[in-house]
Design a protein around this motif. Structure first.
Motif, PDB file in Angstrom:
ATOM      1  N   GLU A 118     108.231  34.947  70.052  1.00  0.00           N
ATOM      2  CA  GLU A 118     108.358  34.968  68.588  1.00  0.00           C
ATOM      3  C   GLU A 118     108.425  33.546  68.034  1.00  0.00           C
ATOM      4  OE1 GLU A 118     110.689  38.997  67.394  1.00  0.00           O
ATOM      5  OE2 GLU A 118     111.771  37.669  68.756  1.00  0.00           O
ATOM      6  N   LEU A 119     109.103  32.646  68.739  1.00  0.00           N
ATOM      7  CA  LEU A 119     109.134  31.251  68.305  1.00  0.00           C
ATOM      8  C   LEU A 119     107.737  30.634  68.352  1.00  0.00           C
ATOM      9  CD1 LEU A 119     112.376  29.897  70.017  1.00  0.00           C
ATOM     10  CD2 LEU A 119     112.112  30.905  67.733  1.00  0.00           C
ATOM     11  N   ASP A 120     106.980  31.001  69.376  1.00  0.00           N
ATOM     12  CA  ASP A 120     105.615  30.519  69.501  1.00  0.00           C
ATOM     13  C   ASP A 120     104.765  30.960  68.306  1.00  0.00           C
ATOM     14  OD1 ASP A 120     103.501  29.305  71.386  1.00  0.00           O
ATOM     15  OD2 ASP A 120     102.651  31.261  70.918  1.00  0.00           O
ATOM     16  N   GLU A 121     104.963  32.187  67.891  1.00  0.00           N
ATOM     17  CA  GLU A 121     104.211  32.714  66.750  1.00  0.00           C
ATOM     18  C   GLU A 121     104.556  31.975  65.464  1.00  0.00           C
ATOM     19  OE1 GLU A 121     105.330  36.788  67.019  1.00  0.00           O
ATOM     20  OE2 GLU A 121     103.902  37.242  68.645  1.00  0.00           O
ATOM     21  N   VAL A 122     105.828  31.606  65.317  1.00  0.00           N
ATOM     22  CA  VAL A 122     106.245  30.813  64.154  1.00  0.00           C
ATOM     23  C   VAL A 122     105.526  29.469  64.147  1.00  0.00           C
ATOM     24  CG1 VAL A 122     108.185  29.559  63.113  1.00  0.00           C
ATOM     25  CG2 VAL A 122     108.494  31.919  63.911  1.00  0.00           C
ATOM     26  N   ALA A 123     105.523  28.786  65.288  1.00  0.00           N
ATOM     27  CA  ALA A 123     104.899  27.469  65.368  1.00  0.00           C
ATOM     28  C   ALA A 123     103.404  27.546  65.088  1.00  0.00           C
ATOM     29  CB  ALA A 123     105.138  26.856  66.746  1.00  0.00           C
ATOM     30  N   GLU A 124     102.740  28.512  65.681  1.00  0.00           N
ATOM     31  CA  GLU A 124     101.293  28.618  65.466  1.00  0.00           C
ATOM     32  C   GLU A 124     100.975  28.861  64.000  1.00  0.00           C
ATOM     33  OE1 GLU A 124      97.281  30.974  66.998  1.00  0.00           O
ATOM     34  OE2 GLU A 124      99.222  31.464  67.903  1.00  0.00           O
TER      35      GLU A 124
ATOM     36  N   ILE B 299     107.315  19.711  60.988  1.00  0.00           N
ATOM     37  CA  ILE B 299     107.599  20.915  60.203  1.00  0.00           C
ATOM     38  C   ILE B 299     107.691  22.132  61.127  1.00  0.00           C
ATOM     39  CG2 ILE B 299     106.691  22.474  58.438  1.00  0.00           C
ATOM     40  CD1 ILE B 299     105.384  19.954  57.151  1.00  0.00           C
ATOM     41  N   ALA B 300     106.747  22.216  62.074  1.00  0.00           N
ATOM     42  CA  ALA B 300     106.751  23.351  62.995  1.00  0.00           C
ATOM     43  C   ALA B 300     108.036  23.377  63.820  1.00  0.00           C
ATOM     44  CB  ALA B 300     105.527  23.282  63.914  1.00  0.00           C
ATOM     45  N   LEU B 301     108.477  22.221  64.305  1.00  0.00           N
ATOM     46  CA  LEU B 301     109.709  22.167  65.084  1.00  0.00           C
ATOM     47  C   LEU B 301     110.899  22.647  64.259  1.00  0.00           C
ATOM     48  CD1 LEU B 301     109.311  18.777  67.005  1.00  0.00           C
ATOM     49  CD2 LEU B 301     109.233  21.077  67.988  1.00  0.00           C
ATOM     50  N   GLN B 302     110.959  22.227  63.011  1.00  0.00           N
ATOM     51  CA  GLN B 302     112.078  22.644  62.169  1.00  0.00           C
ATOM     52  C   GLN B 302     112.038  24.139  61.884  1.00  0.00           C
ATOM     53  OE1 GLN B 302     113.342  19.456  59.093  1.00  0.00           O
ATOM     54  NE2 GLN B 302     111.183  19.032  59.479  1.00  0.00           N
ATOM     55  N   GLU B 303     110.844  24.678  61.671  1.00  0.00           N
ATOM     56  CA  GLU B 303     110.733  26.113  61.410  1.00  0.00           C
ATOM     57  C   GLU B 303     111.094  26.929  62.651  1.00  0.00           C
ATOM     58  OE1 GLU B 303     110.102  27.774  58.508  1.00  0.00           O
ATOM     59  OE2 GLU B 303     110.330  25.795  57.584  1.00  0.00           O
TER      60      GLU B 303
ATOM     61  N   SER C  82     115.482  19.359  71.630  1.00  0.00           N
ATOM     62  CA  SER C  82     116.301  20.411  72.231  1.00  0.00           C
ATOM     63  C   SER C  82     117.452  20.735  71.289  1.00  0.00           C
ATOM     64  CB  SER C  82     116.839  19.969  73.597  1.00  0.00           C
ATOM     65  OG  SER C  82     115.789  19.660  74.503  1.00  0.00           O
ATOM     66  N   PHE C  83     117.868  22.004  71.293  1.00  0.00           N
ATOM     67  CA  PHE C  83     118.956  22.431  70.411  1.00  0.00           C
ATOM     68  C   PHE C  83     119.632  23.653  71.014  1.00  0.00           C
ATOM     69  CE2 PHE C  83     114.948  24.220  68.904  1.00  0.00           C
ATOM     70  CZ  PHE C  83     115.213  25.577  68.883  1.00  0.00           C
ATOM     71  N   GLY C  84     120.816  23.927  70.539  1.00  0.00           N
ATOM     72  CA  GLY C  84     121.591  25.047  71.043  1.00  0.00           C
ATOM     73  C   GLY C  84     121.401  26.300  70.215  1.00  0.00           C
ATOM     74  N   ILE C  85     121.541  27.436  70.872  1.00  0.00           N
ATOM     75  CA  ILE C  85     121.624  28.714  70.175  1.00  0.00           C
ATOM     76  C   ILE C  85     123.117  28.991  69.991  1.00  0.00           C
ATOM     77  CG2 ILE C  85     121.063  31.165  70.232  1.00  0.00           C
ATOM     78  CD1 ILE C  85     118.629  29.270  70.069  1.00  0.00           C
ATOM     79  N   GLY C  86     123.571  28.839  68.763  1.00  0.00           N
ATOM     80  CA  GLY C  86     125.005  28.902  68.534  1.00  0.00           C
ATOM     81  C   GLY C  86     125.668  27.664  69.111  1.00  0.00           C
ATOM     82  N   GLU C  87     126.854  27.854  69.668  1.00  0.00           N
ATOM     83  CA  GLU C  87     127.626  26.722  70.186  1.00  0.00           C
ATOM     84  C   GLU C  87     127.327  26.495  71.654  1.00  0.00           C
ATOM     85  OE1 GLU C  87     132.306  25.212  70.453  1.00  0.00           O
ATOM     86  OE2 GLU C  87     131.765  27.041  69.362  1.00  0.00           O
ATOM     87  N   LEU C  88     127.022  25.260  71.998  1.00  0.00           N
ATOM     88  CA  LEU C  88     126.775  24.890  73.377  1.00  0.00           C
ATOM     89  C   LEU C  88     128.096  24.569  74.088  1.00  0.00           C
ATOM     90  CD1 LEU C  88     123.752  22.444  72.941  1.00  0.00           C
ATOM     91  CD2 LEU C  88     123.659  24.720  73.984  1.00  0.00           C
TER      92      LEU C  88
ATOM     93  N   ARG D 254     113.176  25.972  65.002  1.00  0.00           N
ATOM     94  CA  ARG D 254     114.632  25.900  65.157  1.00  0.00           C
ATOM     95  C   ARG D 254     115.329  26.845  64.185  1.00  0.00           C
ATOM     96  NH1 ARG D 254     118.388  20.467  65.717  1.00  0.00           N
ATOM     97  NH2 ARG D 254     120.383  21.559  65.889  1.00  0.00           N
ATOM     98  N   ALA D 255     114.835  26.935  62.959  1.00  0.00           N
ATOM     99  CA  ALA D 255     115.446  27.822  61.970  1.00  0.00           C
ATOM    100  C   ALA D 255     115.323  29.290  62.385  1.00  0.00           C
ATOM    101  CB  ALA D 255     114.792  27.605  60.603  1.00  0.00           C
ATOM    102  N   ALA D 256     114.256  29.617  63.116  1.00  0.00           N
ATOM    103  CA  ALA D 256     114.024  31.000  63.528  1.00  0.00           C
ATOM    104  C   ALA D 256     114.760  31.357  64.810  1.00  0.00           C
ATOM    105  CB  ALA D 256     112.528  31.239  63.716  1.00  0.00           C
ATOM    106  N   ALA D 257     115.204  30.365  65.549  1.00  0.00           N
ATOM    107  CA  ALA D 257     115.828  30.604  66.850  1.00  0.00           C
ATOM    108  C   ALA D 257     117.242  31.157  66.679  1.00  0.00           C
ATOM    109  CB  ALA D 257     115.858  29.308  67.660  1.00  0.00           C
ATOM    110  N   ALA D 258     117.515  32.287  67.310  1.00  0.00           N
ATOM    111  CA  ALA D 258     118.816  32.948  67.198  1.00  0.00           C
ATOM    112  C   ALA D 258     118.958  33.928  68.354  1.00  0.00           C
ATOM    113  CB  ALA D 258     118.926  33.681  65.859  1.00  0.00           C
ATOM    114  N   PRO D 259     120.174  34.351  68.641  1.00  0.00           N
ATOM    115  CA  PRO D 259     120.343  35.363  69.689  1.00  0.00           C
ATOM    116  C   PRO D 259     119.473  36.589  69.420  1.00  0.00           C
ATOM    117  CG  PRO D 259     122.468  34.467  69.055  1.00  0.00           C
ATOM    118  CD  PRO D 259     121.475  33.926  68.075  1.00  0.00           C
ATOM    119  N   GLY D 260     118.789  37.063  70.461  1.00  0.00           N
ATOM    120  CA  GLY D 260     117.926  38.229  70.328  1.00  0.00           C
ATOM    121  C   GLY D 260     116.479  37.912  70.041  1.00  0.00           C
ATOM    122  N   VAL D 261     116.186  36.675  69.654  1.00  0.00           N
ATOM    123  CA  VAL D 261     114.811  36.245  69.390  1.00  0.00           C
ATOM    124  C   VAL D 261     114.156  35.842  70.706  1.00  0.00           C
ATOM    125  CG1 VAL D 261     113.365  34.537  68.199  1.00  0.00           C
ATOM    126  CG2 VAL D 261     115.374  35.511  67.050  1.00  0.00           C
TER     127      VAL D 261
END
Length: 263
Positions: A45-51, A28-32, A116-122, A34-41
């Motif tokens: 901040e991703l760490d805070e989401v996971a925690e 669940i944490a990994l999915q959340e 691993s995942f891309g931010i936008g298009e890889l 990934r959903a929060a990951a975007a340009p400018g983040v």
């Protein structure tokens, strides 16, 4: 005294269920994240989401404080292979390849998983690297069955990597010195699992044995890495991007059981 074959410690069915409960929180944490990951983040901040996700589900971030590590996740971007420390100064941008490794401890049991995942298009070759690494994990964990030996998994991962080069049309380098591990009440238990090697060696996999299986591959075939001055961050020396995929997997009579599902 009769010689006894070494075996990888086995968990009971109830203990595997408890490990999967921890592993589901990781998923669940990994999915959340990934959903929060975007340009400018930022990776902080991703760490805070996971925690927040881990604690909201009644678990504890396994990584936080581990040997002094300051994050609840490892956030490794582009040429960072593993162990990237979440930071407010690492700002994600379009085209980045991000590897997130996460662990949660629930009722004394640990789940550990990465993707691993891309931010936008890889870029096409980076996307191929990532899809190849995911496929190598899926193929390699098929060797996690009772009666096999530890290096049967290593060998399966290595052979899958060679096959992935043809399948995905990219050169892949297996990162030396980093790999999977036993897992249970603590994140890192014996044995160490290399991502390559000759088969039929090492302790026997029993029904109920659990390993964290985690191929890490570098695009282009070069495998030289170094650890930065923070004593955590592992990077490819030539700057090539890397991908990292991991599941906690149990050997059962019915075949490999993924204890860190992402559903």
């Amino acid at each position: 005294m009769a010689f006894r074959k070494r075996k990888i410690a086995a968990k009971t069915p109830a203990e595997l269920d408890a490990m999967e409960a921890a592993g589901r929180i990781v998923g669940i944490a990994l999915q959340e994240v990934r959903a929060a990951a975007a340009p400018g983040v930022t990776t902080k901040e991703l760490d805070e989401v996971a925690e927040a996700v881990i604690r909201d589900h009644g678990a504890v971030p396994t990584f936080l404080g581990y040997n002094g590590f300051t994050g609840s996740i490892c956030a490794s971007v582009n040429e960072v292979v593993v162990h990237g420390i979440p930071s407010a100064s690492v700002v994600l941008k379009e085209g980045d390849l991000v590897s997130i490794d996460c662990g949660a401890t629930l009722d004394g049991w640990v789940g550990d998983s990465a993707w691993s995942f891309g931010i936008g298009e890889l870029a096409a070759d980076v996307d191929s690297l990532n899809r190849a690494t995911e496929w190598v994990l899926a193929e390699g964990l098929k060797a996690m069955v009772p009666g096999n030996k530890l290096t049967d998994v290593s060998h399966a991962l290595e052979q899958a990597t060679y096959a992935a080069e043809d399948r995905f049309g990219v050169a892949l380098g297996i990162v030396d010195g980093y790999g999977g591990h036993g897992i249970g009440h603590t994140m890192h238990e014996d044995p160490y699992l290399a991502n390559e090697g000759k088969p039929h060696r090492g302790p026997v996999i029993q029904e109920g044995s659990v390993l964290a299986i985690e191929p890490m591959l570098i695009l282009g075939g070069e495998v030289d890495t170094e650890v930065l001055g923070d004593e955590w961050t592992v990077v490819s020396i030539d700057g090539a991007p890397a991908a990292h995929w991991e599941h906690t997997v149990a050997a059962t009579a019915g075949g490999p059981r993924i204890l860190t599902p992402r559903v």
